[in-house]
Design a protein around this motif. Structure first.
Motif, short mmCIF file in Angstrom:
data_model
loop_
_atom_site.label_atom_id
_atom_site.label_comp_id
_atom_site.label_asym_id
_atom_site.label_seq_id
_atom_site.Cartn_x
_atom_site.Cartn_y
_atom_site.Cartn_z
N ALA A 33 7.54 -3.68 1.69
CA ALA A 33 8.07 -2.47 2.44
C ALA A 33 6.86 -1.84 2.62
CB ALA A 33 8.90 -1.76 1.32
N PRO A 34 7.24 -0.75 3.57
CA PRO A 34 5.99 0.21 3.89
C PRO A 34 5.26 0.81 2.62
CG PRO A 34 7.88 0.78 5.24
CD PRO A 34 8.55 -0.39 4.21
N ASN A 35 4.04 0.68 2.55
CA ASN A 35 3.41 1.42 1.57
C ASN A 35 3.26 0.59 0.17
OD1 ASN A 35 2.99 3.91 -0.58
ND2 ASN A 35 1.81 4.18 1.29
N ALA A 36 3.71 -0.70 0.11
CA ALA A 36 3.60 -1.79 -1.02
C ALA A 36 2.18 -1.94 -1.41
CB ALA A 36 4.33 -2.91 -0.72
N THR A 40 -4.30 -3.00 1.69
CA THR A 40 -5.03 -3.09 0.68
C THR A 40 -5.48 -4.35 0.16
OG1 THR A 40 -4.31 -0.77 -0.04
CG2 THR A 40 -5.83 -2.07 -1.77
N ILE A 52 -6.72 -0.88 8.18
CA ILE A 52 -6.69 0.42 7.62
C ILE A 52 -5.66 0.68 6.47
CG2 ILE A 52 -7.64 1.26 9.87
CD1 ILE A 52 -4.83 2.43 10.58
N PRO A 55 -2.02 6.85 2.35
CA PRO A 55 -0.96 7.02 1.60
C PRO A 55 0.16 7.13 2.44
CG PRO A 55 -2.90 8.59 1.34
CD PRO A 55 -3.26 7.75 2.49
N THR A 59 1.68 2.56 8.23
CA THR A 59 0.24 2.63 8.67
C THR A 59 -0.06 1.47 9.61
OG1 THR A 59 -0.62 3.70 6.69
CG2 THR A 59 -2.07 2.76 8.16
N GLY A 82 5.04 -2.89 7.34
CA GLY A 82 5.92 -2.70 6.40
C GLY A 82 7.40 -3.09 7.18
N1 GTP Z 1 -2.46 2.98 -7.66
C1 GTP Z 1 -2.57 1.91 -6.82
N2 GTP Z 1 -2.35 2.31 -5.36
C2 GTP Z 1 -2.41 1.36 -4.55
C3 GTP Z 1 -2.60 0.00 -4.88
N3 GTP Z 1 -2.44 -0.70 -3.54
C4 GTP Z 1 -2.34 0.04 -2.64
N4 GTP Z 1 -2.34 1.38 -3.16
C5 GTP Z 1 -2.36 2.56 -2.59
O1 GTP Z 1 -0.88 2.63 -1.66
C6 GTP Z 1 -1.19 3.26 -0.43
C7 GTP Z 1 -0.63 2.31 0.60
O2 GTP Z 1 -1.63 1.05 0.68
P1 GTP Z 1 -1.70 0.17 2.01
O3 GTP Z 1 -2.59 -0.90 1.50
O4 GTP Z 1 -1.76 1.13 3.27
O5 GTP Z 1 -0.21 -0.30 2.14
P2 GTP Z 1 0.64 -1.19 3.19
O6 GTP Z 1 1.52 -2.25 2.36
O7 GTP Z 1 -0.29 -1.88 4.09
O8 GTP Z 1 1.43 -0.10 3.92
P3 GTP Z 1 2.01 -0.18 5.41
O9 GTP Z 1 0.99 -0.69 6.50
O10 GTP Z 1 2.55 1.23 5.81
O11 GTP Z 1 3.32 -1.07 5.44
C8 GTP Z 1 -2.59 3.52 -0.25
O12 GTP Z 1 -2.61 4.93 -0.54
C9 GTP Z 1 -3.14 2.62 -1.27
O13 GTP Z 1 -4.45 3.27 -1.84
C10 GTP Z 1 -2.62 -0.54 -6.32
O14 GTP Z 1 -2.70 -1.62 -6.67
N5 GTP Z 1 -2.55 0.68 -7.14
#
Ligand code: GTP
Ligand code: MG
Length: 317
Positions: A33-36, A40, A52, A55, A59, A82
Motif C-alpha cells: 500500500a502507499p506509505n508502507a 525506504t 525518494i 511521509p 510518493t 503504492g
Molecule cells: N518508523 C518507521 N517509519 C518508516 C519505516 N519505513 C518507512 N518509514 C517511513 O514511512 C514513510 C513512507 O516511506 P516510503 O519508503 O516513502 O514508503 P513507500 O511505500 O515507498 O510509499 P509510496 O511511494 O508513497 O507508495 C516515510 O516517512 C518513512 O520514513 C520503518 O520501518 N519505521
C-alpha cells in the motif's frame, strides 16, 4: 546510470571472471500500500539512497530498479508505486506499473505497515495475491513502532491467508531485520549470470534521479493537493570544466495559483526547495551543482501521453 565510483575492474568482465556457473540473479518486486515503506527498504537493501522517501502517500510514481550483490547473487530490486484504489488517470497508471513490476519478478515482497495492517489497500492486495495463487514473502515493516505481541498477532493472522512462504519482521528505518531478508532473497534467486555490471546500482538515468530529488522536496515542503499536481523534469545538464555541473529543471504545476504557491512569498519557497535539492544532489553526485529551477503551468500535464512516456508510465490503462 548510477555506478559506484572507480570500479575495480571493467564491469563487462565481472561475470566471466567469477564463473557464470555459480552465480545467481533475479528480480525482487517490492509491493504494498502507499506509505508502507517500499522505497525506504529499497534504499536500505541497496545501501544507498536511490528512491525518494516522504511521509506522504503516493510518493513513488513509477518503477525503479535498485541493484545489489550479495555473495554470488545479484538482486534486482523493483521499487513500485503504492497500490491503492485509483481515481485519476495518473493513479491508474501508477497502480498498473506496480502490478506489472510484480508480474515478471522471481520473488515478491509484500510490505505491510505494522501500524496499519488492516488498511483496505493492504487487504485488497492480499486478496488479489491469494486469488491469483501467487506466492509472496511478507515483510511486516515499521516494527520499531509496534509492541512485539501485537506483531505476532498480525503475522499469525496474515500467515493464515496461505500465500506467504516466509514472514520477516523488519524496520526499513532502523535496518532491523533487513539483513536477514536480504540473505534470504539472495539464497532464493535462481542460478544464472548477472544481468547488470557489478558496479551498477540502478537502471535509472541520472537526469531522472535528479528530477526525483527535486520532486522529493516538492512533496516535503508543499502540502494538500500541490505535490499531486506537480511533476519535475530535468531539461538541461551541462558538465563544466571545473568539475561542477549545471542542472536546469522545470517544476510543472496545473494552475497559475499553484505556481504562485511553489514560488512563495518573494520567491522564498522555490529558493528553499532549490537549496535543499541542490545539497542533496551534491551529496548524490559528489560534485558541485548549480541548480536552476523554473516553475511552469501546464494545465494538462496529467492527461498528456508524452509526460507519461517521460515518467515511464503507460498512458492507456
Ligand atoms: N518508523 C518507521 N517509519 C518508516 C519505516 N519505513 C518507512 N518509514 C517511513 O514511512 C514513510 C513512507 O516511506 P516510503 O519508503 O516513502 O514508503 P513507500 O511505500 O515507498 O510509499 P509510496 O511511494 O508513497 O507508495 C516515510 O516517512 C518513512 O520514513 C520503518 O520501518 N519505521
Ligand atoms: Mg515509494
Amino acid at each position: 546510470m548510477p555506478r559506484k565510483h572507480k570500479p575495480a575492474q571493467p564491469p563487462e568482465l565481472a561475470p566471466a571472471v567469477r564463473g557464470q556457473d555459480d552465480t545467481r540473479c533475479g528480480y525482487v518486486a517490492l509491493i504494498g500500500a502507499p506509505n508502507a515503506g517500499k522505497s525506504t527498504l529499497l534504499n536500505g537493501l541497496v545501501g544507498q539512497k536511490l528512491a525518494i522517501v516522504t511521509p506522504k502517500v503516493q510518493t513513488t510514481r513509477s518503477r525503479l530498479l535498485g541493484i545489489v550483490i550479495l555473495g554470488p547473487a545479484q538482486l534486482i530490486l523493483v521499487d513500485t508505486p503504492g497500490i491503492f484504489a485509483p481515481r485519476r488517470r495518473l493513479d491508474r497508471a501508477m497502480v498498473a506499473a506496480a502490478w506489472a513490476g510484480m508480474a515478471d519478478a522471481d520473488q515478491t515482497v509484500l510490505l505491510v505497515d505494522a501500524v496499519r495492517p488492516e488498511d483496505p489497500d493492504t487487504r485488497h492486495i492480499v486478496d488479489r495475491l491469494a486469488a491469483g495463487g501467487r506466492r509472496a514473502i511478507l515483510a511486516l515493516n515499521k516494527i520499531d513502532l509496534v509492541p512485539r505481541e501485537r506483531l505476532l498477532a498480525i503475522a499469525d493472522r496474515l500467515f493464515r491467508v496461505g500465500c506467504f512462504e516466509r514472514i520477516f519482521m523488519i524496520s526499513g528505518l532502523t535496518g532491523d531485520g533487513v539483513d536477514d531478508l536480504k540473505q534470504y532473497l539472495a539464497s532464493a534467486m535462481p542460478p544464472g549470470p548477472w544481468l547488470f555490471p557489478e558496479d551498477q546500482l540502478s537502471d535509472a538515468p541520472e537526469r531522472w534521479l535528479a528530477a526525483e530529488v527535486t520532486r522529493e522536496q516538492v512533496f516535503l515542503q508543499l502540502h494538500d493537493e500541490l505535490p499531486y499536481s506537480a511533476s519535475v523534469e530535468t531539461e538541461a545538464w551541462e558538465e563544466r570544466a571545473d568539475g561542477s555541473a549545471r542542472i536546469d529543471q522545470v517544476i510543472y504545476v496545473r494552475r497559475p495559483g499553484q505556481r504562485a504557491i511553489v514560488l512563495g512569498d518573494k520567491g522564498a519557497r522555490i529558493k528553499a526547495i532549490g537549496a535543499r535539492s541542490r545539497a542533496e544532489l551534491e551529496r548524490m553526485l559528489e560534485r558541485r551543482i548549480h541548480l536552476f529551477l523554473f516553475v511552469k503551468v501546464r494545465d494538462n500535464w496529467i492527461e498528456d501521453p508524452e509526460r507519461y512516456a517521460a515518467l515511464g508510465l503507460d498512458y492507456n490503462v
